[in-house]
Write a protein that holds these residues in place. Structure first.
Motif, mmCIF file in Angstrom:
data_model
loop_
_atom_site.group_PDB
_atom_site.id
_atom_site.type_symbol
_atom_site.label_atom_id
_atom_site.label_comp_id
_atom_site.label_asym_id
_atom_site.label_seq_id
_atom_site.Cartn_x
_atom_site.Cartn_y
_atom_site.Cartn_z
ATOM 1 N N GLY A 26 0.841 -1.197 0.000
ATOM 2 C CA GLY A 26 0.000 0.000 0.000
ATOM 3 C C GLY A 26 0.876 1.248 0.000
ATOM 4 N N HIS A 27 0.286 2.392 -0.355
ATOM 5 C CA HIS A 27 1.067 3.635 -0.350
ATOM 6 C C HIS A 27 1.571 3.969 1.047
ATOM 7 C CE1 HIS A 27 -1.259 4.222 -4.136
ATOM 8 N NE2 HIS A 27 -0.044 4.530 -4.531
ATOM 9 N N ASN A 28 0.916 3.441 2.066
ATOM 10 C CA ASN A 28 1.362 3.687 3.440
ATOM 11 C C ASN A 28 2.294 2.579 3.937
ATOM 12 O OD1 ASN A 28 -0.347 1.550 3.797
ATOM 13 N ND2 ASN A 28 -1.805 2.606 5.152
ATOM 14 N N SER A 68 -7.022 1.836 7.638
ATOM 15 C CA SER A 68 -6.644 3.240 7.825
ATOM 16 C C SER A 68 -7.387 4.100 6.792
ATOM 17 C CB SER A 68 -5.134 3.403 7.643
ATOM 18 O OG SER A 68 -4.811 3.175 6.288
ATOM 19 N N GLU A 69 -7.491 5.382 7.088
ATOM 20 C CA GLU A 69 -8.147 6.319 6.161
ATOM 21 C C GLU A 69 -7.457 6.281 4.794
ATOM 22 O OE1 GLU A 69 -10.969 7.992 6.194
ATOM 23 O OE2 GLU A 69 -11.277 6.929 8.082
ATOM 24 N N ASP A 70 -6.138 6.171 4.834
ATOM 25 C CA ASP A 70 -5.347 6.123 3.600
ATOM 26 C C ASP A 70 -5.749 4.919 2.741
ATOM 27 O OD1 ASP A 70 -2.882 7.366 2.375
ATOM 28 O OD2 ASP A 70 -2.365 5.233 2.362
ATOM 29 N N THR A 71 -5.891 3.755 3.390
ATOM 30 C CA THR A 71 -6.262 2.540 2.662
ATOM 31 C C THR A 71 -7.693 2.640 2.152
ATOM 32 O OG1 THR A 71 -4.708 1.215 3.934
ATOM 33 C CG2 THR A 71 -6.539 0.033 2.931
ATOM 34 N N ILE A 72 -8.589 3.181 2.962
ATOM 35 C CA ILE A 72 -9.987 3.333 2.533
ATOM 36 C C ILE A 72 -10.049 4.239 1.295
ATOM 37 C CG2 ILE A 72 -12.243 4.301 3.212
ATOM 38 C CD1 ILE A 72 -11.531 3.299 6.106
ATOM 39 N N ARG A 73 -9.279 5.341 1.340
ATOM 40 C CA ARG A 73 -9.232 6.256 0.185
ATOM 41 C C ARG A 73 -8.703 5.534 -1.049
ATOM 42 N NH1 ARG A 73 -7.672 10.315 3.534
ATOM 43 N NH2 ARG A 73 -5.474 9.818 3.233
ATOM 44 N N SER A 74 -7.655 4.759 -0.827
ATOM 45 C CA SER A 74 -7.024 4.077 -1.963
ATOM 46 C C SER A 74 -7.939 2.989 -2.539
ATOM 47 C CB SER A 74 -5.687 3.533 -1.470
ATOM 48 O OG SER A 74 -5.186 2.583 -2.303
ATOM 49 N N ASN A 117 3.991 -1.581 -8.939
ATOM 50 C CA ASN A 117 4.179 -0.844 -10.189
ATOM 51 C C ASN A 117 3.610 0.554 -10.053
ATOM 52 O OD1 ASN A 117 1.472 -2.261 -10.362
ATOM 53 N ND2 ASN A 117 1.356 -0.918 -12.154
ATOM 54 N N GLY A 118 4.179 1.453 -10.839
ATOM 55 C CA GLY A 118 3.692 2.838 -10.841
ATOM 56 C C GLY A 118 4.637 3.733 -10.058
ATOM 57 N N LYS A 119 4.857 4.934 -10.610
ATOM 58 C CA LYS A 119 5.774 5.899 -9.979
ATOM 59 C C LYS A 119 5.336 6.234 -8.564
ATOM 60 C CE LYS A 119 8.510 9.053 -11.928
ATOM 61 N NZ LYS A 119 9.622 8.230 -11.666
ATOM 62 N N ASP A 120 4.003 6.198 -8.345
ATOM 63 C CA ASP A 120 3.477 6.549 -7.023
ATOM 64 C C ASP A 120 3.871 5.538 -5.942
ATOM 65 O OD1 ASP A 120 1.795 4.878 -8.626
ATOM 66 O OD2 ASP A 120 0.242 5.032 -7.083
ATOM 67 N N LYS A 121 4.406 4.379 -6.347
ATOM 68 C CA LYS A 121 4.820 3.386 -5.342
ATOM 69 C C LYS A 121 6.341 3.423 -5.098
ATOM 70 C CE LYS A 121 0.922 0.915 -4.487
ATOM 71 N NZ LYS A 121 0.536 -0.383 -5.000
ATOM 72 N N GLU A 122 7.043 4.252 -5.891
ATOM 73 C CA GLU A 122 8.511 4.221 -5.839
ATOM 74 C C GLU A 122 9.032 4.625 -4.452
ATOM 75 O OE1 GLU A 122 10.211 6.364 -9.067
ATOM 76 O OE2 GLU A 122 12.014 5.094 -9.071
ATOM 77 N N ASP A 123 8.467 5.681 -3.910
ATOM 78 C CA ASP A 123 8.903 6.193 -2.604
ATOM 79 C C ASP A 123 8.761 5.163 -1.500
ATOM 80 O OD1 ASP A 123 9.724 8.660 -3.146
ATOM 81 O OD2 ASP A 123 8.279 9.670 -1.803
ATOM 82 N N ILE A 124 7.583 4.553 -1.463
ATOM 83 C CA ILE A 124 7.306 3.627 -0.350
ATOM 84 C C ILE A 124 8.142 2.354 -0.499
ATOM 85 C CG2 ILE A 124 5.216 2.541 -1.358
ATOM 86 C CD1 ILE A 124 5.822 3.400 2.360
ATOM 87 N N ILE A 125 8.399 1.962 -1.744
ATOM 88 C CA ILE A 125 9.257 0.785 -1.960
ATOM 89 C C ILE A 125 10.651 1.065 -1.383
ATOM 90 C CG2 ILE A 125 10.584 -0.322 -3.843
ATOM 91 C CD1 ILE A 125 8.055 -1.782 -3.497
ATOM 92 N N HIS A 126 11.180 2.264 -1.638
ATOM 93 C CA HIS A 126 12.522 2.583 -1.135
ATOM 94 C C HIS A 126 12.528 2.723 0.379
ATOM 95 C CE1 HIS A 126 14.804 2.534 -4.781
ATOM 96 N NE2 HIS A 126 13.743 3.034 -5.379
ATOM 97 N N LYS A 127 11.456 3.316 0.930
ATOM 98 C CA LYS A 127 11.359 3.407 2.403
ATOM 99 C C LYS A 127 11.365 2.007 3.004
ATOM 100 C CE LYS A 127 8.870 7.519 3.736
ATOM 101 N NZ LYS A 127 7.517 8.038 3.708
ATOM 102 N N PHE A 170 9.798 -4.238 -9.331
ATOM 103 C CA PHE A 170 9.166 -2.925 -9.482
ATOM 104 C C PHE A 170 9.196 -2.471 -10.928
ATOM 105 C CE2 PHE A 170 9.546 1.762 -9.556
ATOM 106 C CZ PHE A 170 8.298 2.056 -9.045
ATOM 107 N N SER A 171 8.069 -1.949 -11.399
ATOM 108 C CA SER A 171 8.080 -1.305 -12.709
ATOM 109 C C SER A 171 7.438 0.070 -12.567
ATOM 110 C CB SER A 171 7.324 -2.131 -13.746
ATOM 111 O OG SER A 171 5.946 -2.085 -13.505
ATOM 112 N N LYS A 172 7.996 1.038 -13.287
ATOM 113 C CA LYS A 172 7.518 2.425 -13.131
ATOM 114 C C LYS A 172 6.145 2.631 -13.757
ATOM 115 C CE LYS A 172 11.836 4.596 -12.222
ATOM 116 N NZ LYS A 172 12.766 5.657 -12.318
ATOM 117 N N GLU A 173 5.802 1.790 -14.743
ATOM 118 C CA GLU A 173 4.490 1.993 -15.376
ATOM 119 C C GLU A 173 3.473 0.977 -14.856
ATOM 120 O OE1 GLU A 173 4.266 -0.858 -19.227
ATOM 121 O OE2 GLU A 173 4.548 1.277 -19.580
#
Ligand code: F6R
Length: 236
Positions: A134-136, A158-164, A198-208, A233-236
């Motif tokens: 997840g993004h979180n 979490s609110e984040d997961t519900i939103r996602s 996959n997706g640029k939006d997951k890049e940050d959390i993968i590195h964290k 991981f793939s960016k697209e």
């Protein structure tokens, strides 16, 4: 952790499907830990195509899914039971009795969590666990928290997961607020783990998760302690 970056989602899925199919070929009665969500869709599609070409046989394969929403029936199109039937189980020769998922409608949720852990133990644990993230930083529905959750457990999302998750539901009010998720012990005792994103939006959390502090605030960071994790991981 072994980190592999792919140009396309298709290539990333192919690599994950390769690892899963290698496991099935090596051990025909292996225990696959499976995930739902958008990430595994392409992986399941490839596995189904290999089954259709008779390159893969699920006759003896056992599966345990990571999670299920509470309060949704198995035949509800939003349930993870339904998702797995639609995208994998109904399309390969897996035996229904060998495909296990938590029961989000159990009258006694605590007993259901215990049953699920006992079931995973009785299968001899998981040979290869497929995870999304997840993004979180959640894995399964192990949400950011003060402590890692050891056992299969009831979680308030979490609110984040519900939103996602809103992208999968018609109305916000339809989105379940709670779920049962496999705990960290069963995940971390899996003999091999694939973390796919996959997706640029997951890049940050993968590195964290891979390089940041190991903390329950980023649940996937616990995977740094596992001896055999492939991060795909793939960016697209
Ligand atoms: C689903 C699950 C979740 C998802 C995660 C990413 O069974 O365990 O942890 O893997 O929310 O979801 P997607 O792939 O939809 O981005």
């Amino acid at each position: 952790m072994k980190y592999q970056v792919f140009d396309t989602y298709g290539q990333m899925c192919r690599r994950a499907a390769n690892l899963i199919s290698a496991q099935i070929i090596l051990k025909e009665d292996c225990v696959l830990g499976l995930a739902t969500g958008s990430t595994p869709l392409g992986i399941y599609k490839i596995l189904v195509s290999w089954y259709e070409k008779a390159d893969l046989d699920f006759a003896k394969v056992r599966t345990v899914n990571l999670d299920e929403y509470c309060g949704i029936a198995a035949d509800d199109p939003q349930s993870y039971h339904y998702f797995m039937q639609k995208h994998l189980f109904s399309k390969v020769n897996i035996k229904a009795a060998n495909a296990h998922m938590p029961n989000g409608l159990a009258a006694d949720i605590q007993a259901e969590c215990k049953r699920y852990d006992a079931l995973i133990a009785s299968l001899g644990g998981i040979d290869i666990q497929l995870l999304g993230i997840g993004h979180n930083g959640h894995i399964g529905f192990n949400e950011p928290a003060d402590v890692f959750s050891k056992d299969t457990t009831y979680v308030k999302l979490s609110e984040d997961t519900i939103r996602s998750n809103a992208r999968f539901f018609k109305a916000v009010s339809d989105i379940p607020r709670s779920a049962i998720t496999m705990g960290m012990q069963s995940i971390m005792c899996s003999r091999k783990i694939i973390l796919a994103a996959n997706g640029k939006d997951k890049e940050d959390i993968i590195h964290k998760a891979m390089e940041g502090p190991i903390t329950p605030e980023v649940p996937a960071s616990i995977l740094q302690l596992h001896p055999d994790v492939s991060v795909l991981f793939s960016k697209e």
